[in-house]
Design a protein around this motif. Structure first.
Motif: not given
Length: 519
Positions: A100-116
């Motif tokens: 209804f508002n065309d907004v991507i709204q998120l509470d939380y993004i988590s990346l666990k043990n990323p190895n780059v």
């Protein structure tokens, strides 16, 4: 219960059943679309794999387990970057705001043990790394928090297979992230309210000759703290001299800790990076510098510090830099058959104001230094310059108390084949100069001063040369009317291929020689 009520209950039950079935159907369809997008909609150079994908519409949650992301080079069709995660989590997606508002709204993004792991290839054209703005993402995005937990980063040189950078135990928290039409074309295409970065065991390759390591780092909006910092030449002194085309310092700098108050890195006028801070504090630096003068001279022009600051490619504004309790040793090897001569500055304390290229006159960069010269003689320095003065006008004032001349022999004997005796009770001098030349006013009180020329071996006295030298040098500063000898030396020409400290040195030497020479 009447027949009419039973009929409505059945209808209601069927509706509920259809809604539940519809919910799971919709969830299945969305999950399938996500899986398809991950396999078909990513750029052709990107490959992604995972062991499981879990979607919960009720929670607004998406979880990818055991993720592996690989990026292939466009020029060289081989992996140039790889990311592995224990899991990738998106939580609290708001369907209402999206629909209804065309907004991507998120509470939380988590990346666990990323190895780059990234393989850098400097032969690849820079254009391949540029992102086109034509297809920029147009939706507004709001994320309450992004968390990277226990990350690890490695950057390798693909040509030499050498490690360029490594970071362990990375923990990053970013809060209140907003991406929209106003931010998308910036160098940093989003806003945020606060952040925290913590990591251990940092290694970085500064150049082909030097590395840096840091034991522990914590950075927030308020402070940045670095513990156990070391910058060093990775070769031995002899090995460095054998491979460099011209003179280069061999150094080893160890800093117990470094604190940056109110660090702020931002983009101003949408194009220029700017770093600012209220205060930088260096605690207990130990700095050893060695220069092999037997190597060919570096004939490149060396700007003074005012010009160096003025010509930085970014804005810098540090209100104050303080150095606490440093030890500095500079060694210079002039003769192949003798050890390097050394000068030292112990218990070194510096307070530097306005390390900046953004201030306006009459503000100046001001250095106030207190130290022990050659382990015993108190030395006080006041040094200032204005980055807005394109002649690089500066003033350098120094005051030295009770310097035993014999302490200078650590430098003069191996490098100048000269031994000094006597005592310099008090020395004052002021150097005023530009990028081209300087004038020094010198005033000193000394007694029983002797210059002893040495034979080529550096051990025995050269009687004849010593007698000749001392014909021209006053043994004492006192006269019938004055305890001090004073002199002014003008038009001291700067060697522009030498450093700012060389200019200070040759100006001081010129003033010293004129003061001590018999009229």
């Amino acid at each position: 219960m009447s027949q009419q009520k039973r009929k409505w209950l059945k209808i209601f039950g069927i509706i509920i059943l259809i809604m539940i079935l519809g919910f799971f159907v919709v969830q299945y369809v969305i999950k399938s679309k996500i899986e398809k997008a991950l396999s078909t909609k990513l750029p052709e150079t990107v490959e992604v794999s995972y062991t499981d994908l879990n979607l919960s519409l009720l929670k607004g949650q998406l979880v990818l387990d055991s993720v592996k992301l690989t990026n292939l080079g466009r020029t060289i069709k081989e992996p140039n970057a790889e990311v592995q995660l224990e899991y990738f989590l998106i939580n609290g997606f708001s369907f209402w705001n999206y629909l209804f508002n065309d907004v991507i709204q998120l509470d939380y993004i988590s990346l666990k043990n990323p190895n780059v792991i990234y393989y850098h290839n400097n032969t690849i054209p820079k254009e391949e790394f540029q992102v086109s703005q034509g297809n920029s993402f147009d939706k507004k995005v709001e994320i309450n928090e992004i968390h990277i937990d226990k990350g690890h980063v490695e950057i390798w040189d693909s040509k030499t297979d050498s490690l360029k950078l490594e970071m362990h135990q990375i923990d990053l928290m970013l809060h209140d992230i907003v991406y929209n039409q106003k931010t998308k074309n910036r160098k940093v295409p989003f806003n945020y309210s606060s952040y925290q970065i913590v990591f251990d065991s940092f290694f970085g390759q500064i150049s082909d000759y030097e590395n840096v390591t840091i034991n522990h780092v914590e950075i927030t909006n308020e402070t940045a703290e670095f513990e156990g910092l070391k910058l060093y030449t990775k070769y031995s002194k002899n090995a460095l001299s054998a491979i460099i085309p011209h003179e280069r310092d061999h150094f080893n700098l160890i800093i117990d800790s470094l604190t940056i108050e109110q660090p702020n890195l931002e983009v101003v006028k949408d194009t220029t990076w700017q770093f600012s801070s209220n205060k930088l504090s260096f605690y207990q630096p130990n700095f050893k510098v060695y220069r092999d003068k037997l190597v060919a001279d570096d004939e490149r022009i060396k700007p003074l510090y005012s010009k160096m600051l003025r010509n930085l490619k970014f804005n810098l504004n540090i209100e104050e830099v303080i150095v606490f309790d440093a030890d500095i040793a500079y060694s210079e090897k002039v003769k192949a058959d003798k050890k390097a001569g050394t000068v030292t500055f112990s218990k070194f304390h510096a307070d530097i104001k306005h390390v900046s290229n953004t201030y306006q006159s009459p503000t100046k960069t001001v250095l106030k230094i207190h130290t022990k010269f050659m382990e015993h003689a108190p030395l006080k320095v006041d040094w200032f310059f204005d980055i807005n003065n394109h002649n690089d006008l500066f003033e350098f004032k120094a005051e030295i108390d009770e310097l035993q001349a014999s302490y200078l022999n650590k430098f003069t004997e191996p490098n100048l084949n000269v031994r000094l005796e006597g005592e310099l009770d008090k020395t004052y001098f002021t150097i005023s100069g530009t990028d081209v030349r300087s004038t020094i006013d010198f005033k000193m009180k000394y007694s029983d001063f002797d210059i002893i020329a040495l034979k080529e071996s550096g051990k025995e006295k050269n009687e004849f040369l010593t007698d000749v030298i001392n014909l021209f040098v006053s043994k004492n500063s006192s006269s019938a009317t004055h305890f001090f000898k004073e002199a002014t030396k003008k038009d001291i020409k700067r060697h522009k291929t030498k450093s700012a400290f060389n200019f200070i040195w040759i100006s001081t030497r010129a003033g010293l020689l004129k003061t001590m020479t018999i009229d």
